[in-house]
Design an enzyme around this catalytic site. Structure first.
Site, short mmCIF file in Angstrom:
data_model
loop_
_atom_site.label_atom_id
_atom_site.label_comp_id
_atom_site.label_asym_id
_atom_site.label_seq_id
_atom_site.Cartn_x
_atom_site.Cartn_y
_atom_site.Cartn_z
N LYS A 100 -6.50 -17.31 22.72
CA LYS A 100 -7.19 -17.89 23.87
C LYS A 100 -6.27 -18.87 24.60
CE LYS A 100 -11.47 -18.45 23.33
NZ LYS A 100 -12.79 -18.90 22.81
N ARG B 144 -13.11 -25.24 22.04
CA ARG B 144 -13.26 -23.86 21.58
C ARG B 144 -12.15 -23.49 20.61
NH1 ARG B 144 -16.31 -20.62 25.41
NH2 ARG B 144 -16.79 -21.77 27.32
N GLY C 124 -16.87 -14.61 18.01
CA GLY C 124 -18.05 -15.23 17.44
C GLY C 124 -17.91 -15.73 16.02
N MET D 150 -15.88 -18.14 14.82
CA MET D 150 -15.64 -19.58 14.65
C MET D 150 -16.39 -20.34 15.73
SD MET D 150 -11.70 -19.59 13.36
CE MET D 150 -11.14 -18.74 14.81
N ARG E 23 -8.42 -11.73 27.50
CA ARG E 23 -7.73 -11.20 26.32
C ARG E 23 -7.76 -9.68 26.42
NH1 ARG E 23 -12.57 -13.21 22.34
NH2 ARG E 23 -14.20 -11.89 23.19
N HIS F 192 -22.96 -10.62 20.91
CA HIS F 192 -22.27 -10.68 19.62
C HIS F 192 -22.39 -9.35 18.87
CE1 HIS F 192 -22.06 -11.54 15.26
NE2 HIS F 192 -21.07 -12.34 15.61
N SER G 139 6.70 13.68 -6.88
CA SER G 139 5.53 13.20 -6.15
C SER G 139 5.09 11.91 -6.82
CB SER G 139 4.40 14.23 -6.18
OG SER G 139 3.29 13.76 -5.44
N CYS H 18 1.40 11.15 -3.52
CA CYS H 18 0.10 11.81 -3.57
C CYS H 18 -1.01 10.87 -4.03
CB CYS H 18 0.14 13.04 -4.46
SG CYS H 18 0.49 12.69 -6.19
N TYR I 7 7.21 13.16 2.61
CA TYR I 7 5.82 13.39 3.01
C TYR I 7 4.90 12.41 2.30
CZ TYR I 7 5.04 15.86 -1.46
OH TYR I 7 4.94 16.18 -2.79
#
Length: 876
Positions: free
Chosen positions: A25, A94, A103, A105, A338, A455, A762, A830, A850
């Site tokens: 903010k 704020r 919402g 804090m 934002r 909210h 693997s 895996c 992979y």
């Protein structure tokens, strides 16, 4: 160290890049003030450094002096003073963390009012009603946030004042009654705290700042950070800003808007607006809002100015922006911007669209980085499987997807029901940050109040929870709710559609969603980046699982767990006959039945994955897992109700019972003990591959031995494959690789020797994590892990995010040592970490070939691989 920075402070870099210092903010307020020159009320930011220092050691030395200096500069800029009895300066305090936590804090508005300055405000504005309305709002907010008094007590007094004056909205309560209401509020504070409401603005501002700092470690903020994966050590900044008043008169108002639709990604005018209101009225859902487009009717000049600012902001941030604004007596003020939270579909559509937007010119790499795993999860959310819906009521579709569940009216009840395995729909008038735990536990959310920026809407969209808000036909009674003549009681089932806003009584069937066309394009870009680096396979144990995996873009099967085939209803009796066999002949007959069944299973998977590699892991778990629970059998024995077969099963269960099964006779050790079992599996697999090849298919088979710890052990197992190939005459022309799972630290350290036999590794990171930590996963995740995470003894659950220091180091060692012996060795993962984006980033850095994950995680893994490669410097 400097703790306080004015919005126009001359930073060396653009303020928007200083979120780590100024919070999101504060960074954006400074950007709008100093770079974009937008109409932003003056103010200053107390940095995240100050918050961290406060949490560690209390109020930082020198912070008071810096705040006093900044307040003096603010007073000079505004030409007003805090607490001035003639023309007082009022400020908001704020929170503003580095990452958006809507919402979660605390915020305090109208700070600086007291019994003297409220009269000055009334005289200066010639509007006592406005002055006392501002004062009563400040007392209630300060008392709740700083002094810990329940807001319901103030709501009760406010409702009584509205009833007494015969009005429906706060803005209609007359000035004289508001004056009495302020007195009642102050009496309540004195009664609850034992002290009068603070009158000194310096005391007020110190209390508000400490409350914001403290709210960083409040339960709802912690719960939100854990859900979002935000570091608990970051802290929050605090923004102190001169107040402007949307509740000044009917020529004033407040609103929240988006530069594009956060639910669909469409361009247009989206948001909510209220005349004669403050910002909290919009997001809290306590009043019915108007669509942002209606702003043009009330304030045409302001509307066009706001639309111009929207365009500038989107071009500047190169993304969809979320904006808060106030109109004070016809003048527009920007309070915040934002990069806005959005649904998965909206994120995808905007990312793709912005690559062809001439003003934004988003690269394809940037577009890929705009999509999160949660976004893809949302796009695969179920929808209703029928269009024949009897709508009970309709609200605003605030977060897409369909959800069914039982109605619960409080967050605590929702959590309890969820813990008992129930599907939950949280039904509230409106949600507040105190409902975070209930929202997390719920399948969907329904509120009677609130708009698209309430909210409930913002949090639900961020978490991918279906939500319907503003269903104003929903009326709450004592212990139940009503929609028309229909009563909803706790435990009743309802179905909600967060796309259309419909609510239906009862449980509707669900089906998989149809992802938007842009998804395939984005994943195509992801695969182009990943090509030649890392591919994504799936963990699948049946033909249908393999079909899902291939449909989602899997490049093969990385793990087929053959034990799952044994657990089928028609297979388990055969397995038990094999275990209970009294003679080699009986055992051989059972194994032959299993071979025929497994051959069909393997053939089904190989057909689906024709042309792609399929890794078959030979039997891994110990044999006792295929037997009935020994405790149940012992109870039968004590009750003298054992059948003849039960007696044999009990004897076998006792024989195969182990003190520590995870480290017992399982994996390759079971093959050594019962070689016929593994030989049967290898024959079944190779026969299936030969059948497919003879029919014109192209099978690529990888035989994987679990839990190997040495070269000698793996060589012993390799003989089974060689013998089967020779017997079947399949050693020519059939593509068969032989390899092993690396699941123990010893195997990782001796990888150079094991690679003399293995053609692929693997990494079974589930067991590798257990054995590296010495944790039993089944025991520690429910008991120990939450405490370790809460105490900061571990940065994250290592069974969800791979341990970047220990386990990853073992994987890296094994990869290097394996390649030193066999440069062409194929390396994959895996374990469950193969579908976790944060873990995938670690595997990309090592350079594995992979990752493999569950079929439904394949799109997420494809995206995560590409994103990791982009962050490492790869491009299209």
């Amino acid at each position: 160290m400097q703790f306080v920075f004015s919005f126009d402070y001359p930073h060396e870099v653009a303020p928007m890049n200083l979120k780590h210092l100024l919070g999101g903010k504060g960074a954006n307020l400074a950007e709008m003030t100093s770079v974009l020159k937008l109409p932003v009320p003056h103010g200053f930011t107390i940095s995240t450094d100050a918050c961290r220092a406060y949490i560690d050691d209390g109020w930082p030395s020198g912070l008071t002096i810096e705040i006093d200096r900044a307040l003096a500069e603010l007073e000079e800029l505004m030409g007003k003073h805090l607490g001035d009895p003639g023309d007082p300066l009022l400020v908001s305090v704020r929170s503003g963390a580095q990452f958006s936590m809507p919402g979660m804090m605390d915020t305090v508005l109208n700070l600086g009012l007291n019994d003297v300055s409220v009269e000055g405000l009334a005289a200066q504005t010639n509007d006592p009603r406005f002055a006392y309305d501002s004062y009563r709002r400040f007392i209630a907010m300060y008392a709740r946030i700083v002094q810990g008094i329940e807001s319901s007590e103030f709501d009760r007094l406010l409702d009584a004042a509205k009833e007494l004056s015969g009005v429906n909205s706060d803005g209609e309560i007359p000035a004289e009654l508001l004056r009495y209401l302020v007195g009642a509020y102050k009496e309540l504070v004195a009664q609850e705290t034992g002290h009068p409401f603070p009158q000194d603005p310096k005391v007020q501002i110190r209390g508000a700042i400490e409350a914001v700092f403290g709210s960083w470690n409040g339960p709802r903020a912690i719960a939100y950070r854990e859900r979002e994966g935000i570091d608990h050590r970051l802290g929050t900044a605090v923004n102190v800003q001169a107040m402007v008043f949307g509740n000044r008169d009917d020529n004033s108002g407040t609103g929240v808007g988006f530069t594009r639709d956060p639910a669909t990604g469409e361009q247009g005018v989206y948001g909510d607006f209220l005349v004669n209101a403050q910002g909290e009225d919009v997001v809290a859902g306590v009043r019915i809002t108007e669509p942002l487009a209606e702003l043009e009717t009330h304030f045409p000049e302001v509307f066009h100015q706001l639309m111009d600012i929207f365009e500038r902001l989107e071009l500047h941030y190169r993304d969809m922006c979320d904006v808060e604004f106030t109109v004070e007596q016809g003048k527009l003020w920007m309070l915040q911007t934002r990069v806005g939270k959005r649904t998965g579909i909206a994120a995808l559509r905007m990312a793709v669209a912005m690559t062809s937007d001439p003003g934004i010119k988003l690269s394809r790499e940037e577009a890929l980085l705009r999509i999160s795993p949660d976004h893809l999860d949302q796009m695969l959310h179920p929808q209703f499987a029928t269009t024949k819906i009897e709508v009970l009521t309709t609200g605003l579709g605030a977060s897409p997807g369909a959800a069914v569940g039982k109605v619960y009216f409080t967050s605590n009840d929702a959590v309890r029901a969820h813990e008992q395995g129930e599907e939950v729909i949280l039904v509230r008038k409106e949600t507040s940050p105190d409902d975070v735990h209930g929202m997390l536990a719920s399948n969907g959310i329904l509120t009677s109040r609130g708009g698209l920026v309430s909210h409930a809407a913002v949090v639900a969209r961020g978490w991918g929870k279906p939500a319907v808000v503003g269903a104003d036909e929903l009326v709450f009674e004592n212990g139940f709710a009503k929609i028309g003549d229909v009563e909803l009681h706790e435990g009743d089932e309802i179905s909600i559609d967060g796309s259309t806003g419909t609510v239906t009584l009862g449980r509707l069937p669900l089906e998989a969603a149809e992802p938007p066309q842009e998804l395939e394009l984005l994943l195509q870009w992801a695969d182009e980046i990943s090509s030649g680096h890392m591919s994504v396979r799936a963990n699948a144990d049946s033909g249908p699982d393999a079909e899902v995996a291939r449909r989602f873009g899997a490049k093969g099967i990385g793990l087929c767990r053959t034990e799952h085939m044994f657990l089928a209803e028609d297979r388990l009796p055969i397995v038990r006959r094999m275990i209970l066999a009294d003679s080699p002949a009986d055992e051989e007959q059972a194994l032959e039945e299993l071979r025929l069944a497994q051959r069909e299973d393997f053939l089904a998977i190989l057909r689906v994955m024709d042309g792609l590699p399929v890794t078959i892991r030979l039997l891994d778990p110990p044999l006792h897992e295929f037997l009935p629970d020994i405790e149940a059998l012992l109870i039968k024995e004590s009750n003298q109700t054992l059948s003849e077969e039960d007696e044999k099963l009990l004897e076998a269960a006792k024989t195969w019972r182990e003190f520590n099964p995870m480290l017992g006779v399982r994996g390759v050790r079971l093959g050594v003990l019962k070689p016929g079992l593994y030989t049967m599996q290898v024959r079944a697999l190779l026969e299936a591959a030969m059948d497919l090849k003879r029919s014109g298919g192209e099978p690529h088979v990888e035989v994987m031995i679990p839990l190997t710890i040495s070269k000698a052990e793996l060589a012993y197992a390799h003989a089974w494959v060689e013998e089967a190939l020779a017997e079947l005459g399949a050693d020519d022309g059939l593509d068969v690789l032989f390899g092993t799972m690396i699941e123990t630290p010893r195997a990782a350290l001796l990888a150079m020797e094991i690679a003399e036999i293995a053609e692929f590794f693997s990494f079974g990171t589930n067991d590798l994590t257990q054995l590296t930590y010495g944790f039993s996963r089944d025991d520690v995740e429910g008991k120990l892990m939450p405490i370790y995470l809460a105490q900061g003894l571990l940065p994250s659950n290592p069974f969800k995010v791979v341990d970047a220091e220990g386990v990853i180091e073992l994987v890296n060692i094994a990869a290097k040592r394996g390649r030193s012996t066999r440069p062409t060795i194929k390396l994959g993962v895996c374990g469950e970490h193969g579908g976790d984006p944060e873990s995938i980033a670690s595997f990309v850095k090592i350079g594995l070939d992979y990752v493999s994950c569950s079929p439904y995680r394949v799109p997420i893994a494809r995206l995560a691989v590409a994103q990791s490669l982009v962050r490492e410097g790869a491009s299209l």
